[in-house]
Design an enzyme around this catalytic site. Structure first.
Site, mmCIF file in Angstrom:
data_model
loop_
_atom_site.group_PDB
_atom_site.id
_atom_site.type_symbol
_atom_site.label_atom_id
_atom_site.label_comp_id
_atom_site.label_asym_id
_atom_site.label_seq_id
_atom_site.Cartn_x
_atom_site.Cartn_y
_atom_site.Cartn_z
ATOM 1 C CG ASP A 186 -10.695 2.730 6.279
ATOM 2 O OD1 ASP A 186 -10.367 1.662 7.454
ATOM 3 O OD2 ASP A 186 -9.212 2.312 6.033
ATOM 4 C CD GLU A 190 -2.525 1.346 2.582
ATOM 5 O OE1 GLU A 190 -2.172 -0.016 3.893
ATOM 6 O OE2 GLU A 190 -3.550 1.878 2.700
HETATM 7 N N1 ADE Z 1 -6.888 0.243 9.051
HETATM 8 C C1 ADE Z 1 -7.554 0.797 8.258
HETATM 9 N N2 ADE Z 1 -7.222 0.884 7.467
HETATM 10 C C2 ADE Z 1 -6.179 1.052 6.792
HETATM 11 C C3 ADE Z 1 -5.285 1.285 5.491
HETATM 12 N N3 ADE Z 1 -5.551 1.500 4.556
HETATM 13 N N4 ADE Z 1 -4.296 0.364 5.545
HETATM 14 C C4 ADE Z 1 -3.079 0.220 6.680
HETATM 15 N N5 ADE Z 1 -4.581 0.197 7.723
HETATM 16 C C5 ADE Z 1 -5.355 -0.229 8.322
HETATM 17 ZN ZN ZN Z 2 -7.213 -2.043 4.582
#
Ligand code: ADE
Ligand code: ZN
Length: 338
Positions: A278, A199
């Site tokens: 999220d 990510e």
């Molecule tokens: N916790 C909630 N969303 C997240 C994300 N996108 N990356 C890492 N941890 C998270």
């Molecule tokens: Zn996540």
């Protein structure tokens, strides 16, 4: 049917969703009042104004703060129920959702408080809305591996309700090798394993998550595309990637959705999927993620169908459930594509 209506109406599965990340500002305010928790905001507009993130860490700071309003099993039930109601409205038929037990036990809540509230809403949604689900508990990677072991211990009596383990929170400075032992113990206890990787971190993190944590699915995985050899490997093994376009945009993982790697991922033969991560913090649930990335990349019906099918293929449904879900998806696509 035009492509916007097609996206809105197609059957969908969501594979990357943090239930705590569905805490909408209005629910945050009402739970704060219900539980007498003080917040640094006095209006919903102030909450929204604070959601201006320069990095994953920026977001995580507010995400953990927001969780403080969740105090009782009933709060977790309300939260999960609100998400599932939105799922029904967006024709999401199957969800595989994360929760962060350590975000709650660290505040003095029992492990079971979150678990009971979430699973009672999931069970009810299957009965009343026909939405099937799996629950995955994530270890917070900024905490020590010992703390993850304690969380695993707490989960053992609840294996009937927790399908897998994941790894989330700050990817920088907390690479996969830190959690090798606890992932091995979790897999030996019968949990499937997934992890956030690639990510904000590198392709090497993804390779380590696959090789050292033996994960069955990669959460995000944007960085896979940086490494041709790894891309070929992940593609040959058909290890699914749960991509999250609006999250990537809001956390500055991509500077513009037009540069999102999802089309390249499909072209490379990767089992890429679209998810919301999220949604209360990033401005959209699964349909909004599909709409935004379709528009930015001008994705075709064929590409949208591939992404929609990939979600069922990459899910942890059993073969029979997968075949039935894919048959429904294909019938919808046959009736509604030009
Ligand atoms: N916790 C909630 N969303 C997240 C994300 N996108 N990356 C890492 N941890 C998270
Ligand atoms: Zn996540």
């Amino acid at each position: 049917m035009d492509i916007t209506s097609f996206i809105a109406n197609m059957p969908k599965a969501e594979l990357h969703l943090h239930i705590e990340g569905t805490l909408e500002p209005d629910m945050m305010m009402s739970l704060a009042e219900r539980n007498n928790v003080s917040l640094p905001y006095s209006t919903i507009d102030e909450v929204r104004a604070a959601y201006n993130f320069a990095s994953l860490q920026d977001f995580l700071d507010l995400y953990y703060q927001g969780m403080n309003v969740l105090q009782t099993a009933f709060d977790f039930y309300d939260l999960t129920n609100a998400y599932l109601t939105r799922c029904f409205a967006q024709n999401v038929t199957h969800v595989e959702i994360f929760f962060d037990p350590q975000g709650h036990t660290s505040r003095g809540l029992a492990f079971e408080t979150a678990l009971d509230g979430i699973t009672s809403a999931l069970d009810e949604a299957e009965r009343s809305l026909g939405i099937t689900s799996k629950l995955i508990m994530c270890f917070l990677r900024h905490l020590p591996e010992d703390a993850a072991f304690e969380t695993l211990e707490s989960a053992l009596p609840h294996k009937d309700r927790i399908f897998g383990v994941g790894l989330d929170s700050s990817e920088k400075d907390h690479p996969p090798p830190k959690f090798m032992r606890v992932f091995k113990a979790a897999r030996e206890a019968g949990f499937i394993a997934v992890a956030h990787a690639g990510e904000e971190g590198s392709a090497a993190n993804v390779a380590d998550a696959v090789d050292l944590l033996e994960i069955s699915r990669i959460d995000h995985g944007n960085a896979v595309l940086d490494d041709v050899v790894l891309t070929d490997r992940i593609s040959a093994a058909q290890i699914p990637l749960t991509m999250c376009p609006l999250s990537n945009l809001r956390l500055c993982v991509v500077d513009d959705l037009a540069n999102h790697p999802v089309r390249l991922a499909l072209q490379a033969g990767l089992l890429a999927t679209i998810n919301s991560d999220d949604p209360a913090y990033f401005g959209g649930y699964i349909s909004e993620n599909f709409h935004a990335v379709q528009l930015a990349l001008n994705l075709s019906f064929e590409e949208i169908c591939q992404l929609g099918r990939n979600a069922y293929l990459g899910s942890f449904m059993n073969d029979e459930q997968k075949a039935a879900a894919l048959a429904l998806f294909d019938a919808f696509a046959a009736d509604n594509t030009p």
